[in-house]
Design a protein around this motif. Structure first.
Motif, PDB file in Angstrom:
ATOM      1  N   LEU B 157      31.111  55.144  42.624  1.00 45.68           N
ATOM      2  CA  LEU B 157      31.414  53.735  42.372  1.00 45.68           C
ATOM      3  C   LEU B 157      32.402  53.246  43.423  1.00 45.68           C
ATOM      4  O   LEU B 157      33.298  53.998  43.811  1.00 45.68           O
ATOM      5  N   THR B 158      32.223  52.012  43.899  1.00 42.95           N
ATOM      6  CA  THR B 158      33.231  51.407  44.786  1.00 42.95           C
ATOM      7  C   THR B 158      33.634  50.070  44.183  1.00 42.95           C
ATOM      8  O   THR B 158      32.806  49.185  44.016  1.00 42.95           O
ATOM      9  N   PHE B 159      34.913  49.973  43.811  1.00 39.53           N
ATOM     10  CA  PHE B 159      35.439  48.711  43.279  1.00 39.53           C
ATOM     11  C   PHE B 159      36.083  47.959  44.428  1.00 39.53           C
ATOM     12  O   PHE B 159      36.952  48.479  45.109  1.00 39.53           O
ATOM     13  N   ASN B 160      35.637  46.743  44.665  1.00 38.28           N
ATOM     14  CA  ASN B 160      36.280  45.909  45.681  1.00 38.28           C
ATOM     15  C   ASN B 160      37.289  45.004  44.985  1.00 38.28           C
ATOM     16  O   ASN B 160      36.924  44.111  44.243  1.00 38.28           O
ATOM     17  N   VAL B 161      38.594  45.312  45.241  1.00 40.25           N
ATOM     18  CA  VAL B 161      39.652  44.585  44.558  1.00 40.25           C
ATOM     19  C   VAL B 161      40.301  43.609  45.523  1.00 40.25           C
ATOM     20  O   VAL B 161      40.634  43.975  46.645  1.00 40.25           O
ATOM     21  N   ARG B 162      40.436  42.375  45.067  1.00 40.51           N
ATOM     22  CA  ARG B 162      41.092  41.387  45.924  1.00 40.51           C
ATOM     23  C   ARG B 162      42.536  41.205  45.473  1.00 40.51           C
ATOM     24  O   ARG B 162      42.813  40.975  44.300  1.00 40.51           O
ATOM     25  N   ASP B 163      43.459  41.311  46.446  1.00 41.58           N
ATOM     26  CA  ASP B 163      44.868  41.070  46.147  1.00 41.58           C
ATOM     27  C   ASP B 163      45.120  39.570  46.229  1.00 41.58           C
ATOM     28  O   ASP B 163      44.852  38.951  47.237  1.00 41.58           O
ATOM     29  N   ARG B 164      45.654  39.003  45.149  1.00 45.19           N
ATOM     30  CA  ARG B 164      45.790  37.546  45.073  1.00 45.19           C
ATOM     31  C   ARG B 164      46.686  36.975  46.179  1.00 45.19           C
ATOM     32  O   ARG B 164      46.529  35.854  46.609  1.00 45.19           O
ATOM     33  N   GLU B 165      47.662  37.794  46.607  1.00 40.73           N
ATOM     34  CA  GLU B 165      48.642  37.321  47.581  1.00 40.73           C
ATOM     35  C   GLU B 165      48.032  37.098  48.956  1.00 40.73           C
ATOM     36  O   GLU B 165      48.038  36.012  49.487  1.00 40.73           O
ATOM     37  N   CYS B 166      47.523  38.188  49.555  1.00 38.36           N
ATOM     38  CA  CYS B 166      47.106  38.094  50.947  1.00 38.36           C
ATOM     39  C   CYS B 166      45.607  37.964  51.099  1.00 38.36           C
ATOM     40  O   CYS B 166      45.091  38.072  52.198  1.00 38.36           O
ATOM     41  N   GLU B 167      44.861  37.717  49.995  1.00 35.72           N
ATOM     42  CA  GLU B 167      43.424  37.494  50.101  1.00 35.72           C
ATOM     43  C   GLU B 167      42.710  38.648  50.781  1.00 35.72           C
ATOM     44  O   GLU B 167      41.688  38.468  51.414  1.00 35.72           O
ATOM     45  N   LYS B 168      43.296  39.870  50.666  1.00 35.39           N
ATOM     46  CA  LYS B 168      42.659  41.021  51.315  1.00 35.39           C
ATOM     47  C   LYS B 168      41.837  41.787  50.296  1.00 35.39           C
ATOM     48  O   LYS B 168      42.263  41.963  49.153  1.00 35.39           O
ATOM     49  N   MET B 169      40.670  42.260  50.701  1.00 36.46           N
ATOM     50  CA  MET B 169      39.834  43.072  49.815  1.00 36.46           C
ATOM     51  C   MET B 169      40.127  44.537  50.078  1.00 36.46           C
ATOM     52  O   MET B 169      40.063  44.990  51.215  1.00 36.46           O
TER      53      MET B 169
END
Lengths: 150, 199
Positions: B157-169
């Motif tokens: 499984l690969t979860f792509n998580v977005r950090d709300r601060e820097c818009e980085k995945m």
């Protein structure tokens, strides 16, 4: 153009810079400045122009020096959110309120953020402590010092 | 005196001070300026030149124009934050000294966009991270250096998580055996049932 070596000019500039920044830093009076440079044995005319240079630029040099001081991170803003935990993998039927906060700080133009989480009881304690700190400003001790600083 | 649109607190002094500036603009132009401020609050581009044109009749200085935008921003977003209906907002603004036509124009603009504004504020609420997407793959391990015949399925499984601060995945890869994956799926389904009871 002056026909002097590069090193001499560099030392001269460094010397002038040191003289002006130290004098501005210590905010020395005209008399003290004149006395200090008299020791160097320059002509009267040169002493007078050095004094004028000091007086003209003193304020600006002080304001630039003021900005060089190290700064602690300062408050920018606080985002918060109130959640209630209803269930977890281990336990159902819970009611657990929590406050999540994002404290945004500015340090020398760099924004940083700190995420904190607390339960309402600790939050109330935190508020109480901060209000006590604010209340200190109204005590006689602080008032006396503030009055003397003005 | 307490105002609902200020969250049942006193109205800030600067807002009170700017109400008189708002009264200098005609009520028709004020409604158009409100529309521009609402665009900004909803995340679209604000057209500052239009606002300058609308305020030119009232002969406001540049500081006053910015103050007008700031006070309208505050009133509209604060009213949406505390879920104030447009009639209450209108009466509270009139209590602060805003003329009736100005208040009703402002509140009509507010009413049209109230729910979009609240949706936008909900989306902007504090959130630490967000799941972007999940990718999966099922493999079948034939053999390994430890055991010659393994014959076991494996889930990647690969979860792509977005950090709300820097818009980085950030990609978080996880590998699970069939049994572990069944446990994970069962727990997540239980959590989903609980979430559905709340919706």
């Amino acid at each position: 153009k002056l026909n002097i070596g590069f090193d001499t000019i560099q030392h001269g500039i460094e010397g002038l810079v040191y003289l002006l920044t130290e004098s501005s830093k210590l905010m020395i009076s005209e008399v003290d400045f004149q006395d200090s440079i008299r020791v160097l044995g320059f002509s009267d005319e040169l002493n007078k122009s050095l004094l004028q240079l000091y007086l003209d630029n003193r304020k600006e040099i002080r304001s630039i020096l003021g900005e060089l001081a190290p700064r602690l991170p300062s408050y920018h803003s606080l985002e918060w959110r109130l959640d209630v935990q209803l269930a977890s993998r281990s336990l159902r039927q819970q009611i657990k309120p929590a406050v999540t906060m994002k404290l945004r700080l500015n340090q020398n133009e760099d924004p940083t953020a700190q995420v904190l989480q607390t339960d309402p009881a600790t939050l109330l304690h935190l508020i109480q402590q901060l209000e006590q700190a604010l209340g200190e400003m109204k005590m006689n001790h602080c008032r006396r010092i503030a009055r003397n600083m003005k | 005196q307490r105002f609902r649109f200020c969250g049942d607190l006193d109205c800030p002094d600067w807002v009170l001070a700017e109400i008189s500036t708002l009264a200098k603009i005609s009520s028709v132009k004020l409604k158009l300026i409100c529309a521009q401020v609402l665009r900004d609050l909803l995340g679209e581009a604000i057209e500052y030149e239009k606002i300058l044109k609308l305020t030119s009749d009232a002969k406001l200085e540049s500081g006053d124009v910015k103050a007008t935008i700031a006070v309208l921003s505050f009133i509209l977003s604060s009213a949406a934050k505390h879920n104030v209906d447009s009639e209450s907002l209108s009466s509270e603004l009139q209590q602060l000294g805003l003329p009736k036509e100005h208040a009703s124009g402002l509140c009509r603009s507010y009413e049209e966009k109230q729910s979009s504004l609240q949706d936008r504020l909900r989306a902007c609420s504090l959130r630490l991270s967000q799941l972007g997407s999940v990718h999966w793959r099922v493999d079948y391990t034939l053999s390994s250096s430890e055991l010659q015949e393994v014959n076991e399925p494996l889930v990647h499984l690969t979860f792509n998580v977005r950090d709300r601060e820097c818009e980085k995945m950030t990609a978080v890869p996880v590998t699970l055996s069939a049994n572990k994956f069944r446990v994970l799926l069962a727990e997540l389904k239980q959590a989903q049932t609980l979430m559905n009871t709340l919706l």
